[in-house]
Design an enzyme around this catalytic site. Structure first.
Site, PDB file in Angstrom:
ATOM      1  N   SER A 128     -76.968  19.360   4.427  1.00 55.44           N
ATOM      2  CA  SER A 128     -77.238  20.538   3.645  1.00 55.44           C
ATOM      3  C   SER A 128     -78.693  20.992   3.646  1.00 55.44           C
ATOM      4  CB  SER A 128     -76.796  20.284   2.203  1.00 55.44           C
ATOM      5  OG  SER A 128     -77.570  19.248   1.627  1.00 55.44           O
ATOM      6  N   SER A 149     -77.639  14.604   4.689  1.00 53.18           N
ATOM      7  CA  SER A 149     -78.228  15.950   4.611  1.00 53.18           C
ATOM      8  C   SER A 149     -79.682  16.096   5.009  1.00 53.18           C
ATOM      9  CB  SER A 149     -78.051  16.511   3.204  1.00 53.18           C
ATOM     10  OG  SER A 149     -76.751  17.011   3.068  1.00 53.18           O
ATOM     11  N   LYS A 200     -86.863  21.833  -0.744  1.00 51.50           N
ATOM     12  CA  LYS A 200     -85.434  22.177  -0.803  1.00 51.50           C
ATOM     13  C   LYS A 200     -85.109  22.727  -2.188  1.00 51.50           C
ATOM     14  CE  LYS A 200     -80.851  20.191   0.195  1.00 51.50           C
ATOM     15  NZ  LYS A 200     -80.105  18.989   0.571  1.00 51.50           N
TER      16      LYS A 200
HETATM   17  N1  GLN Z   1     -72.310  16.931   4.578  1.00 53.58           N
HETATM   18  C1  GLN Z   1     -72.140  15.970   3.541  1.00 53.58           C
HETATM   19  C2  GLN Z   1     -71.406  16.608   2.380  1.00 53.58           C
HETATM   20  O1  GLN Z   1     -70.983  17.700   2.513  1.00 53.58           O
HETATM   21  C3  GLN Z   1     -73.462  15.438   3.120  1.00 53.58           C
HETATM   22  C4  GLN Z   1     -74.182  16.280   2.149  1.00 53.58           C
HETATM   23  C5  GLN Z   1     -75.462  15.718   1.674  1.00 53.58           C
HETATM   24  O2  GLN Z   1     -75.947  14.707   2.180  1.00 53.58           O
HETATM   25  N2  GLN Z   1     -76.003  16.331   0.633  1.00 53.58           N
HETATM   26  O3  GLN Z   1     -71.246  16.027   1.357  1.00 53.58           O
END
Ligand code: GLN
Length: 446
Positions: free
Chosen positions: A127, A151, A52
């Protein structure tokens, strides 16, 4: 081979931000040479992997999918990257994501959105959407993602692959660009549970470079893949199968529970009563930490610097205005507001207290049960563009993954069926540092 395959496929899915053809060839050649000269094979010998893009890689561009870091070449490898290299992994490149890991659909990438390989009109989740889509599309053998509020698990669920968020502190965060430091964890995204155990084995363990790294012994995860779940006590929170969960998702989860029952496990309904406060608590705490962490992007130290600033303040101002996308700005503003004097007690402190209550919900259930099971997300992958203008709806997609993050416990998403052609994810939640138990239960399905 793998690099060629990416070249041929990735124009549709767009899972990669950077493909490191040269680096991949060089490491593959080095591994070949070692074999030829009778050398040993590491645990993950020759496996092609994607990382990532918020995990730093020495000399390889690391953007966090932000324009701010479009020219950022780190001078060191994250601990997890070092560990993968030591296990003889061939890294293929860097995976697309929501900018600075803020988002749940990959549409917040400032470069291009990744698409869901099962249906290119749908999002891969986020994400870590690039990481999940690449594994689903066969563009990497496995990938690393990061999970702050879901995410790893939510994109794994949307893409029909296996995603594991380890216990907070099990895997080093050194070299992970911080979003919300008290929540961030790196973990593997793989095709199956066995691979997940292998990758976790390679990346887990204490690291002196991460002050929140836990001093625990890393067990042999592979030996827990016995397929044996007889007598296992499963808790199913009623809040995780309530309104708002798609009926077909619910059906798939209940079918999975039935399968486990058939193998000798028992399940009962329980309650995690503070679940309804989790999303609000998370967005307050995560945004506060983000506002503080992202202060380091000032146009001086990292990434892009605005041209012709009038003075130092203007340099900060212009660089940040140009470098950050709208969602990142929204979170910085929210967090700055919540942390400002006069509001701290009303918001940040209160959210910390609710976080403790949420953690206690889990502690209590784990007094009587081995694992907690529910869906990973309330729905399957939604259509690209359908939620971009509605951040609040977007935030609710994480309602089932966020409580786990706030409690710091480990959880895995594995595929458990389909709803209208799109994969459904089953979330298996474990006690702190009991990844072995989660892997055992998940493996029973394979
Ligand atoms: N969708 C969640 C957010 O926008 C989780 C993001 C994540 O786990 N990095 O914060």
């Amino acid at each position: 081979e793998a690099v060629k395959k990416i070249g041929a496929h990735d124009d549709k899915v767009k899972a990669y931000l950077t493909i490191d053809e040269e680096g991949a060839r060089t490491s593959a050649r080095n591994l070949d040479d070692r074999l030829a000269s009778g050398g040993e094979r590491g645990l993950l010998f020759g496996l092609p992997a994607g990382i990532k893009d918020n995990i730093v890689t020495e000399g390889l561009r690391t953007t966090c999918a932000s324009q701010f870091l479009s020219n950022f070449n780190p001078v060191y490898d994250a601990t997890v990257v070092k560990k993968l290299r030591a296990a003889d992994v061939v890294t293929l490149g860097k995976m697309n994501m929501d900018e600075f890991a803020m988002g749940g659909s990959n549409e917040n990438s400032s470069y291009y959105p990744t698409r869901n390989p099962w249906d290119l009109e749908r999002v891969p989740g986020g994400s870590s959407g690039g990481s999940a889509a690449a594994v689903a599309a066969g563009e990497a053998y496995f990938t690393l993602g990061s999970d702050t509020g879901g995410s790893i698990r939510q994109p794994a669920s949307y893409c029909g692959v296996v995603g594991l968020k380890p216990t907070y502190g099990l895997v080093s965060r050194f070299g992970l660009v911080a979003f919300a430091s008290s929540l961030d964890q790196i973990g593997p995204i793989t095709k199956n549970v066995e691979d997940s155990a292998y990758v976790l084995q390679a990346i887990a363990g204490y690291d002196a470079m991460d002050s929140t790294s836990a001093k625990v012994d890393v067990p042999d995860y592979l030996s827990s893949l016995t397929g044996e779940v007889k007598g296992l006590r499963i808790a199913v929170p009623k809040e995780y199968l309530g309104d708002g969960v798609d009926p077909q998702v619910k059906e798939s989860v209940l079918a999975a529970l039935k399968t486990l029952e058939g193998m000798g496990a028992v399940w009962e309904e329980v309650s995690l009563p503070h679940t309804e406060y989790a999303v609000a608590t998370y967005y307050l705490l995560a945004s506060s930490e983000a506002a503080s962490n992202l202060a380091r992007f000032d146009g001086v130290r990292y990434g892009v610097r605005a041209d012709n600033p009038e003075n130092l303040l203007d340099l900060y101002h212009q660089s940040r205005t140009q470098g950050f996308g709208p969602e990142v700005k929204r979170r910085i503003m929210l967090g700055t507001y919540a942390l400002s004097s006069g509001y701290y007690d009303a918001y940040y402190l209160k959210a910390q207290k609710v976080r403790t209550l949420i953690k206690r919900d889990f502690d209590q259930v784990f007094e009587n049960y081995d694992v907690i099971i529910g869906p990973t997300a309330p729905t399957t992958a939604f259509k690209l563009g359908s939620q971009v203008d509605d951040p609040l709806t977007m935030y609710l997609n994480d309602i089932l993954t966020i409580p786990v993050s706030l409690a710091g416990v480990p959880a895995m998403s594995i595929p458990c069926g389909f709803a209208e052609g799109m994969p459904v994810g089953l979330q298996i939640i474990g006690k702190p540092f009991d990844e072995a138990q989660i892997l055992r239960v998940a493996h029973a399905f394979e």
